[in-house]
Enzyme design. Structure first.
Site: not given
Ligand code: DX5
Ligand code: ZN
Length: 216
Positions: A33, A37, A66, A175
């Protein structure tokens, strides 16, 4: 244990990324994954094409990308070119979501759509039959290591109902804040793909943590 595990590299060690990629390759994880951002759609900036390309060189499992960015349409081909297998865009970032989904599929990738914690599942009723996956955010996107939002279970149940009603093949991915305290209930509620970042990468035995999530 039909569900899939998609470790989020956001919490990996970027000074030694190859080691963490190999760990995922040799684990029971199913996908990688990758959280992209842009500092506009979310209040954080992660990484871009050159890093994804490097990850793709060594990753032996599909790249589940993502996008937490505005105007994802501008970069669909670029994400395909660097190795994305599944490309997920945010409902909140797409004015013409149907067009975006079709463009992702036309570029040879699986198409996903994600909704933020405050966005109701009902907004997906006219897109659900065209998508391969829905990603339900169980934290506000932008950072790893946040607390899981409990209302997520209701959203998963509603989404499962919508998928069945529309005879869609969409997978349900969740997620944010996933760990052993909620993973089993998420699967029992209908989740197909668990994303986990900090829970895996901050643990002492990462391979074993992935196995625990996989073998629920
Ligand atoms: C947050 C991301 C997630 C993040 C999840 O915006 O989309 O994929 O990496 O991290 P954890 O599992 O630590 O909440
Ligand atoms: Zn994510």
């Amino acid at each position: 244990m039909n569900h899939l595990i998609s470790p989020s590299l956001l919490s990996a060690n970027f000074a030694n990324l190859k080691q963490d990629i190999d760990m995922v390759n040799n684990s029971q994880a199913d996908w990688f994954h990758l959280d992209i951002m842009d500092g506009v759609f979310v209040p954080n900036i992660s990484f871009g094409f050159s890093i994804i390309k490097q990850i793709n060189k060594y990753a032996k499992k599909p790249l589940d990308v993502h996008l937490m960015i505005v105007n994802p349409d501008k970069f669909i081909k670029e994400f395909k070119d660097v190795g994305a297998d599944i490309l997920t865009v945010h409902y909140e970032a797409c004015t013409h979501l149907n067009r975006t989904i079709e463009a992702i599929k036309a570029n040879g990738m699986k198409a996903g759509v994600s909704i933020n914690p405050h966005t109701p599942v009902t907004v997906l009723q006219d897109i659900i039959e065209y998508v391969d996956m829905v990603l339900i955010m169980s934290v506000n996107p932008g950072f790893g290591g946040q607390k899981f939002i409990g209302n997520t279970y209701n959203k998963i149940s509603q989404l499962k109902e919508l998928i069945n009603k529309k005879k869609s093949n969409a997978l349900i991915e969740v997620d944010g804040g996933v760990d052993m305290s909620n993973a089993k209930q998420l699967i029992d509620t209908g989740v197909d793909v668990l994303v986990a970042g900090s829970f895996i990468f901050n643990s002492d035995n990462q391979t074993n943590t992935i196995a625990q999530l996989k073998n629920l």
